[in-house]
Design an enzyme around this catalytic site. Structure first.
Site, mmCIF file in Angstrom:
data_model
loop_
_atom_site.group_PDB
_atom_site.id
_atom_site.type_symbol
_atom_site.label_atom_id
_atom_site.label_comp_id
_atom_site.label_asym_id
_atom_site.label_seq_id
_atom_site.Cartn_x
_atom_site.Cartn_y
_atom_site.Cartn_z
ATOM 1 N N GLY A 12 22.074 36.458 48.772
ATOM 2 C CA GLY A 12 22.200 36.338 50.221
ATOM 3 C C GLY A 12 20.895 36.402 50.999
ATOM 4 N N ASN A 14 19.238 33.867 52.065
ATOM 5 C CA ASN A 14 19.348 32.883 53.154
ATOM 6 C C ASN A 14 20.230 33.420 54.279
ATOM 7 O OD1 ASN A 14 17.964 30.127 52.707
ATOM 8 N ND2 ASN A 14 18.750 30.668 50.683
ATOM 9 N N HIS A 106 19.741 23.232 50.016
ATOM 10 C CA HIS A 106 19.505 22.894 48.610
ATOM 11 C C HIS A 106 18.017 23.083 48.301
ATOM 12 C CE1 HIS A 106 20.264 21.118 44.737
ATOM 13 N NE2 HIS A 106 19.138 20.455 44.896
ATOM 14 N N ASP A 147 25.680 16.989 47.215
ATOM 15 C CA ASP A 147 24.329 16.867 47.805
ATOM 16 C C ASP A 147 24.036 15.454 48.329
ATOM 17 O OD1 ASP A 147 23.883 19.537 47.052
ATOM 18 O OD2 ASP A 147 23.041 18.959 45.121
HETATM 19 C C1 GAR Z 1 19.129 29.384 47.219
HETATM 20 O O1 GAR Z 1 17.912 29.073 46.582
HETATM 21 C C2 GAR Z 1 19.867 28.100 47.579
HETATM 22 O O2 GAR Z 1 19.026 27.065 47.961
HETATM 23 C C3 GAR Z 1 20.542 27.791 46.279
HETATM 24 O O3 GAR Z 1 21.007 29.048 45.816
HETATM 25 C C4 GAR Z 1 20.083 30.058 46.249
HETATM 26 C C5 GAR Z 1 20.858 31.187 46.898
HETATM 27 O O4 GAR Z 1 20.018 32.277 47.184
HETATM 28 N N1 GAR Z 1 21.604 26.839 46.453
HETATM 29 C C6 GAR Z 1 21.850 25.850 45.578
HETATM 30 O O5 GAR Z 1 21.238 25.692 44.546
HETATM 31 C C7 GAR Z 1 22.983 24.918 45.999
HETATM 32 N N2 GAR Z 1 22.990 23.731 45.202
HETATM 33 P P1 GAR Z 1 20.439 33.400 48.211
HETATM 34 O O6 GAR Z 1 21.829 33.906 47.805
HETATM 35 O O7 GAR Z 1 19.382 34.473 48.045
HETATM 36 O O8 GAR Z 1 20.438 32.799 49.586
#
Ligand code: GAR
Length: 194
Positions: A12, A14, A106, A147
């Site tokens: 989490g 992001n 992404h 995507d």
């Molecule tokens: C992030 O790097 C996001 O871009 C990726 O998962 C991670 C989640 O991190 N998403 C994908 O790869 C979607 N295809 P977070 O839980 O720390 O935000």
């Protein structure tokens, strides 16, 4: 006010970037995780945001899971759904229920290293294997493909000598993801998008 739901599966970071950005005219009403152990749920609770776990594993089939997900989002009058590391494929019904109202972050410059199987660390492994010198992140609208929806924002990040997938992932998050995801939401909420 734009009522926003953030869908998560893991750490989490992001979600945290969105919370910390304190975006004007945005109310983060709800955080939903498919994984009850996701640290993102703690982040939501710490910020006083309602946090729920809805997992496809608890439903007879994916269709029923998506029906409940749509119902939950509608009950909370959600106007924008943000996929922030949500690792469940979104059904066509969900896209139809929220047309142009779902966005995703992404961790690459789409159309590189995206589509089926490209998520999380795998994206950075593939980028290093291919030997790209520049990578980055993309925020896009979600359509019925993986995507493939219209791109909203992208930000490049340099690959450096000695990078491992983990080091590159961290740099892409810090320099790109945590910047462009709040920015895209801000643009949607405040009319900055054509
Ligand atoms: C992030 O790097 C996001 O871009 C990726 O998962 C991670 C989640 O991190 N998403 C994908 O790869 C979607 N295809 P977070 O839980 O720390 O935000």
């Amino acid at each position: 006010m734009l009522n926003v739901a953030v869908l998560v599966s893991g750490g989490g970071t992001n979600l945290q970037a969105i919370i910390d950005a304190n975006i004007p005219n945005v109310d983060i009403k709800l955080v939903i995780s498919n994984n009850k152990k996701a640290y993102a749920l703690e982040r939501a609770k710490n910020a006083g945001i309602k946090a729920l776990c809805l997992s496809p594993k608890d439903y007879e089939d994916r269709e029923l899971f998506h029906e409940d997900l749509i119902k939950t989002l509608q009950e909370h009058e959600i106007q924008l759904v943000v996929l922030a590391g949500f690792l469940v494929n979104i059904s066509p019904k969900m896209v139809q229920a929220f047309p142009r109202k779902i966005i995703n972050i992404h961790p690459s410059l789409i159309p590189s290293f995206c589509g089926k199987g490209y998520y999380g660390l795998h994206v950075h492994e593939a980028a290093l294997e291919r030997g790209v010198k520049v990578t980055g992140a993309t925020v896009h609208y979600v359509d019925e493909g993986t995507d493939t929806g219209p791109i909203i924002l992208q930000k490049p990040v340099m690959v450096e000598k000695g990078d491992t997938p983990e080091i590159l992932q961290k740099r892409v998050m810090e320099q790109a993801e945590w910047v462009i995801l709040p920015k895209a939401i801000e643009m949607i909420a405040n009319g900055g998008l054509e």
